[in-house]
Motif scaffolding. Structure first.
Motif, PDB file in Angstrom:
ATOM      1  N   LEU A   1       0.828  -1.195   0.000  1.00  0.00           N
ATOM      2  CA  LEU A   1       0.000   0.000   0.000  1.00  0.00           C
ATOM      3  C   LEU A   1       0.869   1.254   0.000  1.00  0.00           C
ATOM      4  O   LEU A   1       2.052   1.208   0.322  1.00  0.00           O
ATOM      5  N   PHE A   2       0.268   2.376  -0.351  1.00  0.00           N
ATOM      6  CA  PHE A   2       0.987   3.647  -0.402  1.00  0.00           C
ATOM      7  C   PHE A   2       1.016   4.256   1.003  1.00  0.00           C
ATOM      8  O   PHE A   2       0.205   5.125   1.345  1.00  0.00           O
ATOM      9  N   ALA A   3       1.956   3.799   1.816  1.00  0.00           N
ATOM     10  CA  ALA A   3       2.001   4.202   3.222  1.00  0.00           C
ATOM     11  C   ALA A   3       3.383   4.716   3.593  1.00  0.00           C
ATOM     12  O   ALA A   3       4.409   4.205   3.115  1.00  0.00           O
ATOM     13  N   GLY A   4       3.426   5.720   4.476  1.00  0.00           N
ATOM     14  CA  GLY A   4       4.663   6.301   4.948  1.00  0.00           C
ATOM     15  C   GLY A   4       4.666   6.480   6.453  1.00  0.00           C
ATOM     16  O   GLY A   4       3.890   5.845   7.170  1.00  0.00           O
ATOM     17  N   ILE A   5       5.530   7.379   6.945  1.00  0.00           N
ATOM     18  CA  ILE A   5       5.787   7.506   8.382  1.00  0.00           C
ATOM     19  C   ILE A   5       5.729   8.965   8.808  1.00  0.00           C
ATOM     20  O   ILE A   5       6.373   9.827   8.208  1.00  0.00           O
ATOM     21  N   ARG A   6       4.963   9.234   9.855  1.00  0.00           N
ATOM     22  CA  ARG A   6       5.010  10.512  10.564  1.00  0.00           C
ATOM     23  C   ARG A   6       5.336  10.210  12.022  1.00  0.00           C
ATOM     24  O   ARG A   6       4.702   9.338  12.637  1.00  0.00           O
ATOM     25  N   LEU A   7       6.273  10.932  12.580  1.00  0.00           N
ATOM     26  CA  LEU A   7       6.728  10.660  13.945  1.00  0.00           C
ATOM     27  C   LEU A   7       5.950  11.490  14.960  1.00  0.00           C
ATOM     28  O   LEU A   7       5.347  12.515  14.635  1.00  0.00           O
TER      29      LEU A   7
END
Length: 422
Positions: A412-418
């Protein structure tokens, strides 16, 4: 799942227009494919493009035409069996892992199926007495097809990105991105907050009911983590150090021997990645994509921070970017690729993993019938993602929208935010 509070006549007119727009968009999305691309299913989680086209058509045939049009004739008596997905109440269904076996019906036959159902749908909608129940089913059908259009893009990228020729889905103008600014932190004070859908339009049942939660003070990053920042984790041996991984994630990364996000390839000492525009050198300023929850969580631990909870994300979004900005990077941009990671950017670009398990809200009750299976039956062993991606239509996303996937999935088109406690 409330429908918009407009007159039934207005709803009927809007639904006809949207039905045509949504259905046409899917045909536009598959237009770049060659005929051989439509049937491939390399793994269970990836469905053949042909199946998506048929399944979204099946939805309207089975849930709208069959119960509402007298003497309606199915396009084919076996299609309800072949193209049901997981609706147990709707009857038997073909095995999910064997959708790629269906070389027949042909792509041409599926396109004829779509045309047949669309013709009957438009005839029915132009003369039907619109009711709230019918408008609700139509709204679910349209939302459902839009979700499958995004899934189609996940799937075709997997299909083409695992082909050793790395063919492009379509030509993309991928100009080098600008250098990102240093990550800043957006603060949210300690307090009680209301979360969940609050409006007069459509929402899914898993966004209800709106309720109060308590949050300790925290800060959330003003942008997504970049490829360059994630590369530092790789270079530091992040995939080889158990200290950063949950036990289940450590088993996953070792059993699969993962060393990088999906579609990253080291070739002649140069890091490349597959995009929908073909194989490219990695742009270190773009947000890192195609990481599993396990990878996102491990990276966050390595930095000394953490992933936000879904409620922290929602409250921060309401505070800093409640409305979707005009430049939000969503399906409407038609770029088919994540862009420069700038803040706050809560909407679009990439879905963002949260640390929250996908569970029902207080007072949640699944609707009766087959459509009650849409969300509630999946509330186990999955993680919530927020915000939408470059493949999500603007009309579909909102701050309360809850996406959900199993934690090991990367496609899936997923990323990271901290996030971090104050």
């Amino acid at each position: 799942m409330p429908i918009p509070k407009a007159s039934i006549d207005e709803v009927a007119s809007q639904l006809i227009q949207r039905f045509q727009t949504v259905r046409d968009r899917f045909l536009q999305l598959v237009e770049p494919l060659e005929i051989e691309d439509f049937v491939v299913q390399p793994v269970q989680d990836v469905s053949p493009p042909k199946w998506h086209l048929a399944h979204t058509t099946w939805f309207f045939e089975v849930f709208v035409l069959v119960p509402n049009v007298k003497d309606y004739q199915l396009f084919h008596p076996d299609y309800p069996y072949l193209f049901n997905s997981y609706y147990v109440a709707a009857g038997d269904r073909w095995t999910r892992a064997e959708r790629g076996f269906l070389t027949r019906p042909t792509v041409k036959e599926i396109m004829n199926y779509r045309a047949y159902v669309e013709e009957h749908m438009l005839t029915f909608l132009s003369t039907a007495k619109m009711t709230e129940d019918l408008a609700y089913v139509m709204e679910i059908g349209l939302q459902h097809e839009q979700q499958h259009q995004e899934l189609f893009l996940y799937d075709i990228k997997y299909i083409l990105g695992h082909n050793p020729l790395f063919p492009a889905y379509k030509d993309l103008a991928l100009a080098p991105s600008q250098e990102v600014d240093a990550m800043q932190w957006l603060s949210v004070e300690k307090g009680n907050y209301s979360v969940g859908y609050d409006g007069n339009g459509f929402c899914f049942d898993n966004e209800l009911g709106r309720h109060e939660i308590h949050l300790e003070a925290f800060e959330i990053a003003d942008r997504l983590v970049t490829n360059g920042e994630f590369f530092e984790f790789i270079h530091a041996g992040g995939y080889e150090n158990h200290e950063y991984w949950l036990s289940e994630g450590w088993d996953w990364v070792n059993n699969q021997d993962y060393k990088s996000p999906m579609y990253w390839i080291k070739e002649d000492n140069k890091w490349m990645y597959y995009t929908l525009g073909g194989l490219k050198e990695i742009d270190m300023n773009e947000p890192v994509a195609h990481v599993s929850f396990y990878e996102a969580d491990a990276y966050a631990r390595w930095t000394g921070y953490r992933l936000p909870t879904e409620f922290e994300w929602e409250v921060a979004c309401q505070k800093y970017e409640r409305e979707i900005p005009a430049n939000a990077h969503l399906m409407d941009n038609s770029s088919f690729h994540p862009q420069h990671a700038s803040g706050p950017g809560f909407y679009g670009n990439l879905w963002e993993w949260t640390s929250s398990a996908y569970q029902p809200y207080p007072y949640y009750r699944a609707p009766d019938g087959a459509l009650g299976e849409y969300n509630g039956k999946f509330m186990v062993n999955q993680k919530v993602l927020r915000g939408g991606s470059f493949a999500t239509p603007k009309e579909q996303i909102r701050y309360s929208y809850r996406n959900f996937f199993h934690p090991h999935l990367q496609w899936l088109f997923a990323g990271i935010r901290l996030s971090r406690h104050i």
